[in-house]
Design a protein around this motif. Structure first.
Motif, PDB file in Angstrom:
ATOM      1  N   ARG A  20      -5.932  11.232  17.541  1.00 36.53           N
ATOM      2  CA  ARG A  20      -6.771  10.643  16.504  1.00 36.53           C
ATOM      3  C   ARG A  20      -5.783  10.652  15.166  1.00 36.53           C
ATOM      4  NH1 ARG A  20      -9.208  14.437  13.212  1.00 36.53           N
ATOM      5  NH2 ARG A  20      -9.424  16.556  14.298  1.00 36.53           N
ATOM      6  N   LEU A  21      -5.918   9.828  14.132  1.00 36.25           N
ATOM      7  CA  LEU A  21      -5.306  10.042  12.971  1.00 36.25           C
ATOM      8  C   LEU A  21      -5.791  10.887  12.022  1.00 36.25           C
ATOM      9  CD1 LEU A  21      -4.590   6.280  12.484  1.00 36.25           C
ATOM     10  CD2 LEU A  21      -2.901   7.987  13.172  1.00 36.25           C
ATOM     11  N   ALA A  22      -5.120  11.640  11.278  1.00 34.21           N
ATOM     12  CA  ALA A  22      -5.865  12.748  10.178  1.00 34.21           C
ATOM     13  C   ALA A  22      -4.899  12.647   8.918  1.00 34.21           C
ATOM     14  CB  ALA A  22      -5.978  14.198  11.139  1.00 34.21           C
ATOM     15  N   LEU A  23      -5.426  13.330   8.059  1.00 38.80           N
ATOM     16  CA  LEU A  23      -4.549  13.604   6.520  1.00 38.80           C
ATOM     17  C   LEU A  23      -3.930  14.838   6.655  1.00 38.80           C
ATOM     18  CD1 LEU A  23      -7.373  12.157   4.044  1.00 38.80           C
ATOM     19  CD2 LEU A  23      -5.318  11.070   4.844  1.00 38.80           C
ATOM     20  N   GLY A  24      -2.702  14.775   6.379  1.00 37.12           N
ATOM     21  CA  GLY A  24      -2.086  16.039   6.139  1.00 37.12           C
ATOM     22  C   GLY A  24      -2.215  16.777   4.827  1.00 37.12           C
ATOM     23  N   SER A  25      -1.568  17.961   4.861  1.00 43.25           N
ATOM     24  CA  SER A  25      -1.855  18.705   3.288  1.00 43.25           C
ATOM     25  C   SER A  25      -1.228  17.845   2.172  1.00 43.25           C
ATOM     26  CB  SER A  25      -1.027  20.001   3.661  1.00 43.25           C
ATOM     27  OG  SER A  25       0.384  19.870   3.628  1.00 43.25           O
ATOM     28  N   ASP A  26      -0.353  16.870   2.464  1.00 45.60           N
ATOM     29  CA  ASP A  26       0.129  15.993   1.321  1.00 45.60           C
ATOM     30  C   ASP A  26      -0.466  14.663   1.067  1.00 45.60           C
ATOM     31  OD1 ASP A  26       1.174  14.824   3.680  1.00 45.60           O
ATOM     32  OD2 ASP A  26       3.297  14.969   3.019  1.00 45.60           O
ATOM     33  N   GLY A  27      -1.662  14.454   2.025  1.00 45.72           N
ATOM     34  CA  GLY A  27      -2.362  13.273   1.606  1.00 45.72           C
ATOM     35  C   GLY A  27      -1.675  12.121   2.766  1.00 45.72           C
ATOM     36  N   ARG A  28      -0.701  12.357   3.427  1.00 45.59           N
ATOM     37  CA  ARG A  28      -0.015  11.388   4.376  1.00 45.59           C
ATOM     38  C   ARG A  28      -0.914  11.373   5.586  1.00 45.59           C
ATOM     39  NH1 ARG A  28       6.197  11.185   3.217  1.00 45.59           N
ATOM     40  NH2 ARG A  28       5.955   9.645   4.934  1.00 45.59           N
ATOM     41  N   LEU A  29      -0.255  10.470   6.619  1.00 42.44           N
ATOM     42  CA  LEU A  29      -0.859  10.359   8.199  1.00 42.44           C
ATOM     43  C   LEU A  29      -0.099  11.602   8.815  1.00 42.44           C
ATOM     44  CD1 LEU A  29      -1.445   6.523   8.855  1.00 42.44           C
ATOM     45  CD2 LEU A  29      -3.005   8.494   8.821  1.00 42.44           C
ATOM     46  N   MET A  50       0.893  -1.163   0.119  1.00 38.61           N
ATOM     47  CA  MET A  50       0.160   0.072  -0.002  1.00 38.61           C
ATOM     48  C   MET A  50       0.882   1.148   0.025  1.00 38.61           C
ATOM     49  SD  MET A  50      -2.767  -1.195   2.819  1.00 38.61           S
ATOM     50  CE  MET A  50      -3.809   0.078   2.769  1.00 38.61           C
ATOM     51  N   SER A  51       0.472   2.119  -0.562  1.00 38.55           N
ATOM     52  CA  SER A  51       1.124   3.505  -0.802  1.00 38.55           C
ATOM     53  C   SER A  51       0.871   4.392   0.419  1.00 38.55           C
ATOM     54  CB  SER A  51       1.001   4.170  -1.959  1.00 38.55           C
ATOM     55  OG  SER A  51      -0.574   4.835  -2.019  1.00 38.55           O
ATOM     56  N   ASP A  52       1.616   5.426   0.819  1.00 34.78           N
ATOM     57  CA  ASP A  52       1.796   6.085   1.750  1.00 34.78           C
ATOM     58  C   ASP A  52       0.171   6.907   1.996  1.00 34.78           C
ATOM     59  OD1 ASP A  52       4.076   5.417   2.819  1.00 34.78           O
ATOM     60  OD2 ASP A  52       4.992   7.507   2.200  1.00 34.78           O
ATOM     61  N   ARG A  57      -5.565   7.086   4.215  1.00 33.46           N
ATOM     62  CA  ARG A  57      -6.912   7.009   3.719  1.00 33.46           C
ATOM     63  C   ARG A  57      -7.805   6.011   4.534  1.00 33.46           C
ATOM     64  NH1 ARG A  57      -5.239   8.445  -1.385  1.00 33.46           N
ATOM     65  NH2 ARG A  57      -5.709   6.418  -2.194  1.00 33.46           N
ATOM     66  N   GLN A  58      -7.170   4.811   4.212  1.00 30.75           N
ATOM     67  CA  GLN A  58      -7.707   3.591   5.261  1.00 30.75           C
ATOM     68  C   GLN A  58      -7.717   3.790   6.575  1.00 30.75           C
ATOM     69  OE1 GLN A  58      -8.944   0.417   3.881  1.00 30.75           O
ATOM     70  NE2 GLN A  58      -9.464   1.664   2.310  1.00 30.75           N
ATOM     71  N   ALA A  59      -6.811   4.264   7.201  1.00 31.35           N
ATOM     72  CA  ALA A  59      -6.575   4.315   8.586  1.00 31.35           C
ATOM     73  C   ALA A  59      -7.240   5.276   9.259  1.00 31.35           C
ATOM     74  CB  ALA A  59      -4.977   4.563   8.908  1.00 31.35           C
ATOM     75  N   VAL A  60      -7.478   6.720   8.651  1.00 34.47           N
ATOM     76  CA  VAL A  60      -8.041   7.751   9.181  1.00 34.47           C
ATOM     77  C   VAL A  60      -9.553   7.199   9.066  1.00 34.47           C
ATOM     78  CG1 VAL A  60      -9.033  10.052   8.465  1.00 34.47           C
ATOM     79  CG2 VAL A  60      -6.764   9.576   8.415  1.00 34.47           C
ATOM     80  N   SER A  61     -10.099   6.607   8.132  1.00 35.71           N
ATOM     81  CA  SER A  61     -11.528   6.086   7.976  1.00 35.71           C
ATOM     82  C   SER A  61     -11.849   4.973   9.137  1.00 35.71           C
ATOM     83  CB  SER A  61     -11.919   5.712   6.775  1.00 35.71           C
ATOM     84  OG  SER A  61     -13.064   5.084   6.551  1.00 35.71           O
ATOM     85  N   ALA A  62     -10.848   4.231   9.377  1.00 35.87           N
ATOM     86  CA  ALA A  62     -11.000   2.999  10.190  1.00 35.87           C
ATOM     87  C   ALA A  62     -10.797   3.191  11.731  1.00 35.87           C
ATOM     88  CB  ALA A  62      -9.903   1.891   9.630  1.00 35.87           C
ATOM     89  N   ILE A  63      -9.946   3.952  11.993  1.00 35.50           N
ATOM     90  CA  ILE A  63      -9.430   3.894  13.503  1.00 35.50           C
ATOM     91  C   ILE A  63      -9.885   5.432  14.062  1.00 35.50           C
ATOM     92  CG2 ILE A  63      -7.377   4.292  14.704  1.00 35.50           C
ATOM     93  CD1 ILE A  63      -5.827   2.789  12.910  1.00 35.50           C
ATOM     94  N   GLY A  64     -10.580   5.006  15.085  1.00 36.39           N
ATOM     95  CA  GLY A  64     -11.303   6.254  15.807  1.00 36.39           C
ATOM     96  C   GLY A  64     -10.367   6.997  16.890  1.00 36.39           C
ATOM     97  N   ALA A  65      -9.569   6.213  17.307  1.00 35.69           N
ATOM     98  CA  ALA A  65      -8.705   6.758  18.400  1.00 35.69           C
ATOM     99  C   ALA A  65      -7.259   6.040  18.408  1.00 35.69           C
ATOM    100  CB  ALA A  65      -9.365   7.175  19.957  1.00 35.69           C
ATOM    101  N   VAL A  66      -6.177   6.646  18.697  1.00 36.65           N
ATOM    102  CA  VAL A  66      -5.114   6.137  19.248  1.00 36.65           C
ATOM    103  C   VAL A  66      -4.679   6.443  20.800  1.00 36.65           C
ATOM    104  CG1 VAL A  66      -2.608   6.110  18.667  1.00 36.65           C
ATOM    105  CG2 VAL A  66      -4.270   6.575  16.849  1.00 36.65           C
ATOM    106  N   ILE A  67      -4.387   5.418  21.384  1.00 34.56           N
ATOM    107  CA  ILE A  67      -4.089   5.642  22.732  1.00 34.56           C
ATOM    108  C   ILE A  67      -2.674   5.214  23.012  1.00 34.56           C
ATOM    109  CG2 ILE A  67      -4.892   5.032  25.168  1.00 34.56           C
ATOM    110  CD1 ILE A  67      -7.705   4.044  24.060  1.00 34.56           C
ATOM    111  N   HIS A  68      -1.748   6.078  23.456  1.00 35.51           N
ATOM    112  CA  HIS A  68      -0.456   5.847  23.621  1.00 35.51           C
ATOM    113  C   HIS A  68      -0.236   5.621  24.962  1.00 35.51           C
ATOM    114  CE1 HIS A  68       3.717   5.457  22.087  1.00 35.51           C
ATOM    115  NE2 HIS A  68       4.242   6.254  23.345  1.00 35.51           N
ATOM    116  N   LEU A  69       0.643   4.422  25.362  1.00 32.36           N
ATOM    117  CA  LEU A  69       0.897   4.021  26.783  1.00 32.36           C
ATOM    118  C   LEU A  69       2.412   4.191  26.890  1.00 32.36           C
ATOM    119  CD1 LEU A  69      -0.795   0.796  27.128  1.00 32.36           C
ATOM    120  CD2 LEU A  69      -1.850   3.144  27.487  1.00 32.36           C
ATOM    121  N   ALA A  70       2.930   4.496  28.140  1.00 29.48           N
ATOM    122  CA  ALA A  70       4.316   4.786  28.292  1.00 29.48           C
ATOM    123  C   ALA A  70       4.568   3.887  29.953  1.00 29.48           C
ATOM    124  CB  ALA A  70       4.695   6.159  28.541  1.00 29.48           C
ATOM    125  N   ARG A  71       5.845   3.571  29.926  1.00 24.41           N
ATOM    126  CA  ARG A  71       6.225   2.705  31.273  1.00 24.41           C
ATOM    127  C   ARG A  71       7.159   3.640  31.978  1.00 24.41           C
ATOM    128  NH1 ARG A  71       8.411  -3.213  31.928  1.00 24.41           N
ATOM    129  NH2 ARG A  71       9.601  -2.901  33.874  1.00 24.41           N
TER     130      ARG A  71
END
Length: 310
Positions: free
Chosen positions: A297-306, A264-266, A271-285
């Motif tokens: 959350r994931l979004a599209l940048g001006s260049d069409g990348r994540l 898959m291209s960038d 496009r697939q990830a922005v539509s599919a994933i509602g939230a990203v939860i990042h953990l740290a130890r």
């Protein structure tokens, strides 16, 4: 600012006496309920994590004894390890994960890695996370190794409505979900003849035929990201998965790298990830404590990348 999801490492293991006996010379070390990980790095070098980092333990294992122990543990998991198949991952008893690497792949000697599940049942109190579960948002839980991704994922799935059917796909089954309708599929490597492999991507396709209300991929780590995003984009909400990433800002690059493995291209993965994933939860130890470091959350940048949006 870390959220109210906080769990101390350790908390009591689930190892019974019969399991301890199977681990031979390492049994007494693993009997400590605080132990979460045990590593043997060749003859006479054993390291143990009790929640505050790795500490060396005086366990006098020769290379011959260590290799014999590794071969026996792999056999108990229904697999075979030798020079032809020198790297093997198995699950024993109630979710103990064992990974073995033999020489000559490991020049210093047999490597044995043991991860022990905890009997701690995490309770999620963060209203943001609970709202995401209730809204059936598709979640991607990220973090470094040992940051608590699987622990949090299991806790969140446990809060799903009891009328929902949860189907999880894992490389090695280790999710411990307290839910009346939770089923798990485990991938299988090929045998000595090179046949019999059942990949994560195939299991994802099989899971779609099982009418899941929530579809879960224990760890997104390869080309199966294509099947997961495709499934989550075709009406399967409430799903989830975990992903190794050093920070929230690194998640787009990690997804692009996995997308490349799937051809898959960038822009396509974006496009697939922005539509599919509602939230990203990042953990740290930090200091033996795992916590939610950020939610985005994931979004599209001006260049069409994540990109990541707060």
């Amino acid at each position: 600012m870390p959220s109210s999801f906080v769990a101390s490492l350790g908390g009591g293991s689930l190892i019974e006496l019969r399991s301890l006996e199977a681990f031979g010379e390492l049994g007494p070390v693993m009997a400590d309920s605080r132990v979460t990980d045990v590593f043997a790095n060749g003859a006479g070098e054993v390291w143990v994590d009790r929640g505050a980092g790795l500490v060396r333990e005086p366990v006098p294992l020769s290379e011959h004894e260590l290799r014999a122990l590794a071969v026996r543990l792999v056999s108990l998991g229904g697999r075979h390890v030798d020079e032809a198949s020198p790297c093997v991952d198995v699950r024993l008893f109630d979710g103990i994960r064992v990974h073995v690497v033999l020489p000559p792949i490991s020049p210093r000697g047999t490597l044995l890695s043991i991860r022990i599940p905890s009997d701690t049942r995490l309770t999620v109190t963060d209203p943001r996370l609970l709202a995401l579960v209730e809204a059936r948002a598709n979640l991607l839980i990220t973090g470094a190794g040992g940051s608590g991704k699987s622990t949090l994922l299991a806790a969140l799935l446990s809060r799903a409505a009891p009328t929902e059917r949860i189907v999880a796909i894992e490389d090695v089954a280790e999710l411990r979900v307290v839910h009346p309708h939770f089923v798990s599929l485990e991938a299988r490597q090929s045998n000595l003849e090179g046949v019999g492999e059942v990949s994560l991507a195939r299991l994802l396709r099989e899971a779609l035929r099982m009418r899941p209300d929530r579809l879960v991929l224990g760890e997104v780590r390869g080309a199966e990201v294509r099947e997961l995003l495709s499934a989550l984009n075709t009406g399967h909400d409430g799903g989830a998965g975990t992903l190794h990433a050093n920070s929230l800002a690194d998640v787009p690059a990690r997804l692009e790298a996995l997308g490349a493995l799937a051809g898959m291209s960038d822009q396509a993965i974006a496009r697939q990830a922005v539509s599919a994933i509602g939230a990203v939860i990042h953990l740290a130890r930090v200091g033996g404590v795992r916590s939610v470091e950020a939610v985005g959350r994931l979004a599209l940048g001006s260049d069409g990348r994540l990109v990541i949006a707060s």
